[in-house]
Design an enzyme around this catalytic site. Structure first.
Site, PDB file in Angstrom:
ATOM      1  N   SER A 109       0.820  -1.211   0.000  1.00  0.00           N
ATOM      2  CA  SER A 109       0.000   0.000   0.000  1.00  0.00           C
ATOM      3  C   SER A 109       0.850   1.255   0.000  1.00  0.00           C
ATOM      4  O   SER A 109       0.342   2.338  -0.270  1.00  0.00           O
ATOM      5  CB  SER A 109      -0.863   0.040   1.256  1.00  0.00           C
ATOM      6  OG  SER A 109      -1.620  -1.114   1.377  1.00  0.00           O
TER       7      SER A 109
ATOM      8  N   HIS B 104      -1.371  -2.968  -7.002  1.00  0.00           N
ATOM      9  CA  HIS B 104      -2.084  -2.613  -5.770  1.00  0.00           C
ATOM     10  C   HIS B 104      -3.593  -2.753  -5.977  1.00  0.00           C
ATOM     11  O   HIS B 104      -4.241  -1.871  -6.538  1.00  0.00           O
ATOM     12  CB  HIS B 104      -1.698  -1.175  -5.380  1.00  0.00           C
ATOM     13  CG  HIS B 104      -2.273  -0.731  -4.077  1.00  0.00           C
ATOM     14  ND1 HIS B 104      -2.531   0.590  -3.778  1.00  0.00           N
ATOM     15  CD2 HIS B 104      -2.642  -1.433  -2.977  1.00  0.00           C
ATOM     16  CE1 HIS B 104      -3.030   0.681  -2.567  1.00  0.00           C
ATOM     17  NE2 HIS B 104      -3.108  -0.525  -2.055  1.00  0.00           N
TER      18      HIS B 104
HETATM   19  P1  NAD Z   1      -3.372  -9.510   6.491  1.00  0.00           P
HETATM   20  O1  NAD Z   1      -2.715  -9.282   7.800  1.00  0.00           O
HETATM   21  O2  NAD Z   1      -4.852  -9.661   6.425  1.00  0.00           O
HETATM   22  O3  NAD Z   1      -2.747 -10.838   5.796  1.00  0.00           O
HETATM   23  C1  NAD Z   1      -1.366 -11.068   5.675  1.00  0.00           C
HETATM   24  C2  NAD Z   1      -1.127 -12.568   5.519  1.00  0.00           C
HETATM   25  O4  NAD Z   1       0.284 -12.763   5.284  1.00  0.00           O
HETATM   26  C3  NAD Z   1      -1.485 -13.389   6.760  1.00  0.00           C
HETATM   27  O5  NAD Z   1      -2.330 -14.463   6.384  1.00  0.00           O
HETATM   28  C4  NAD Z   1      -0.130 -13.904   7.264  1.00  0.00           C
HETATM   29  O6  NAD Z   1      -0.209 -15.203   7.847  1.00  0.00           O
HETATM   30  C5  NAD Z   1       0.669 -13.933   5.971  1.00  0.00           C
HETATM   31  N1  NAD Z   1       2.107 -13.909   6.183  1.00  0.00           N
HETATM   32  C6  NAD Z   1       2.819 -13.280   7.166  1.00  0.00           C
HETATM   33  N2  NAD Z   1       4.142 -13.525   7.014  1.00  0.00           N
HETATM   34  C7  NAD Z   1       4.260 -14.316   5.917  1.00  0.00           C
HETATM   35  C8  NAD Z   1       5.376 -14.922   5.272  1.00  0.00           C
HETATM   36  N3  NAD Z   1       6.615 -14.748   5.723  1.00  0.00           N
HETATM   37  N4  NAD Z   1       5.139 -15.693   4.175  1.00  0.00           N
HETATM   38  C9  NAD Z   1       3.876 -15.898   3.728  1.00  0.00           C
HETATM   39  N5  NAD Z   1       2.772 -15.346   4.307  1.00  0.00           N
HETATM   40  C10 NAD Z   1       2.978 -14.567   5.386  1.00  0.00           C
HETATM   41  O7  NAD Z   1      -2.867  -8.327   5.539  1.00  0.00           O
HETATM   42  P2  NAD Z   1      -3.638  -7.659   4.283  1.00  0.00           P
HETATM   43  O8  NAD Z   1      -4.584  -6.632   4.791  1.00  0.00           O
HETATM   44  O9  NAD Z   1      -4.099  -8.738   3.372  1.00  0.00           O
HETATM   45  O10 NAD Z   1      -2.429  -6.843   3.618  1.00  0.00           O
HETATM   46  C11 NAD Z   1      -1.476  -7.487   2.788  1.00  0.00           C
HETATM   47  C12 NAD Z   1      -0.800  -6.429   1.934  1.00  0.00           C
HETATM   48  O11 NAD Z   1      -1.791  -5.792   1.100  1.00  0.00           O
HETATM   49  C13 NAD Z   1      -0.122  -5.308   2.728  1.00  0.00           C
HETATM   50  O12 NAD Z   1       1.018  -4.899   2.036  1.00  0.00           O
HETATM   51  C14 NAD Z   1      -1.191  -4.210   2.715  1.00  0.00           C
HETATM   52  O13 NAD Z   1      -0.633  -2.928   2.887  1.00  0.00           O
HETATM   53  C15 NAD Z   1      -1.758  -4.394   1.324  1.00  0.00           C
HETATM   54  N6  NAD Z   1      -3.125  -3.868   1.114  1.00  0.00           N
HETATM   55  C16 NAD Z   1      -4.078  -4.016   2.082  1.00  0.00           C
HETATM   56  C17 NAD Z   1      -5.356  -3.532   1.856  1.00  0.00           C
HETATM   57  C18 NAD Z   1      -6.452  -3.706   2.878  1.00  0.00           C
HETATM   58  O14 NAD Z   1      -7.513  -3.075   2.734  1.00  0.00           O
HETATM   59  N7  NAD Z   1      -6.271  -4.539   3.894  1.00  0.00           N
HETATM   60  C19 NAD Z   1      -5.670  -2.910   0.634  1.00  0.00           C
HETATM   61  C20 NAD Z   1      -4.688  -2.810  -0.350  1.00  0.00           C
HETATM   62  C21 NAD Z   1      -3.407  -3.294  -0.096  1.00  0.00           C
END
Ligand code: NAD
Length: 284
Positions: free
Chosen positions: A120, A141
């Site tokens: 993000s 993204h």
């Molecule tokens: P989240 O916390 O819901 O999920 C992250 C996942 O990654 C978890 O299931 C965790 O177990 C896994 N993980 C952690 N370490 C790991 C590793 N070493 N290898 C493999 N998997 C691993 O996070 P999210 O909200 O899905 O965000 C993920 C990315 O997307 C971030 O960079 C975030 O900034 C971006 N993003 C989030 C949103 C949102 O609305 N949540 C929107 C756009 C972008």
């Protein structure tokens, strides 16, 4: 360049949505996570979301079953990316974690594979510098919830090639999304504009200007936003919002991005929004 096999790293809020949409559009998907529990939850979430699409008439039964069948899940990151054309990384928004993952992806994915990050706010140029193929690293993204939201911000790092950009834009279009190319600056366009608004809403709550419901209603009915900023923060995940604001604050060096102390307090309490059942609002 044709992209048929995709690995998604991280099966959380975003990863399961990206896997769902890619499989729905005919891609073979491998969903990878360190946590088997997260993978189980991701697969059940994808199943529920597909059932919802079926009920709404967006897909038929055959499409639902074919989508499910195209997704496999695994906890082996290196093995899981060994035969794919493109990887989308969606692990938590922490620079050192992304760096580690990209070093592994670089050594394990085929030479020609594109390595995309769903970050993000973190610099794509910096992520790419942890690999030996910076021209094949790009930001892809997606927005939350992925099956619903049309936008994909496509972020070119300093070294990203035209070929990688063209293939990524084409893939986003194949997945039914509208790609928009932006330059590599902290928070890109989406979060540079959105996060200060969310942060200000949290500060207004902290200062007692109004209750969460009132703040959200003002922005919904007054500004025609489909969701209020506090409900949106709960949907994004308060830990994710905090991580993004920390990147913006550090990288842009401007105090207007300083995370609200109340946001820090909620994250410290484990009140992360929808994913933990409680944030600025409560969820059953
Ligand atoms: P989240 O916390 O819901 O999920 C992250 C996942 O990654 C978890 O299931 C965790 O177990 C896994 N993980 C952690 N370490 C790991 C590793 N070493 N290898 C493999 N998997 C691993 O996070 P999210 O909200 O899905 O965000 C993920 C990315 O997307 C971030 O960079 C975030 O900034 C971006 N993003 C989030 C949103 C949102 O609305 N949540 C929107 C756009 C972008």
């Amino acid at each position: 360049m044709s992209i048929d096999r995709i690995a998604v790293v991280g099966g959380g809020t975003m990863g399961n949505g990206i896997a769902h949409v890619a499989a729905q559009h005919g891609k073979n998907v491998r969903l990878l996570d360190v946590d088997q529990g997260a993978l189980d939850l991701a697969m059940s979430t994808i199943g529920k979301n597909l059932d919802r699409q079926l009920k709404k008439g967006v897909i038929d039964e055959a499409a639902r079953d074919a989508t499910r069948a195209r997704i496999e899940s695994d906890t082996d990151l290196s093995g899981g990316v060994a035969d794919v054309d493109l990887v989308v990384e969606a692990v938590p928004e922490r620079p050192e974690l992304k760096a580690k993952i990209f070093r592994t992806l670089d050594s394990s994915a085929p030479d020609g594979a594109i390595l995309a990050s769903n970050t993000s706010s973190i610099s794509i140029t910096e992520i790419a510098a942890h690999t030996s193929r910076p021209e094949q690293v790009i930001g892809m993204h997606f927005m939350n919830p992925v099956p619903v939201m049309k936008l994909v911000e496509v972020i070119r790092g300093l070294a990203t090639s035209d070929e990688t950009t063209a293939a990524t834009v084409a893939l986003a279009e194949e997945l039914g999304k509208t790609p928009v190319e932006v330059n590599d600056f902290p928070g890109f366009v989406s979060n540079r504009v959105l996060m200060p608004m969310i942060n200000e809403a949290v500060t207004a709550l902290m200062e007692g200007v109004a209750q969460p419901e009132a703040i959200d209603t003002v922005m919904k009915l007054g500004m025609n936003h489909p969701m209020g900023p506090l409900a949106l923060a709960d949907l994004i995940g308060l830990d994710t919002c905090l991580n993004i604001l920390e990147v913006l604050h550090r990288e842009l060096g401007d105090d207007r991005y300083r995370p609200s102390p109340l946001l820090r307090k909620y994250v410290a309490a484990g009140w992360l929004g929808r994913k933990s059942g409680r944030g600025f609002h409560s969820y059953d």
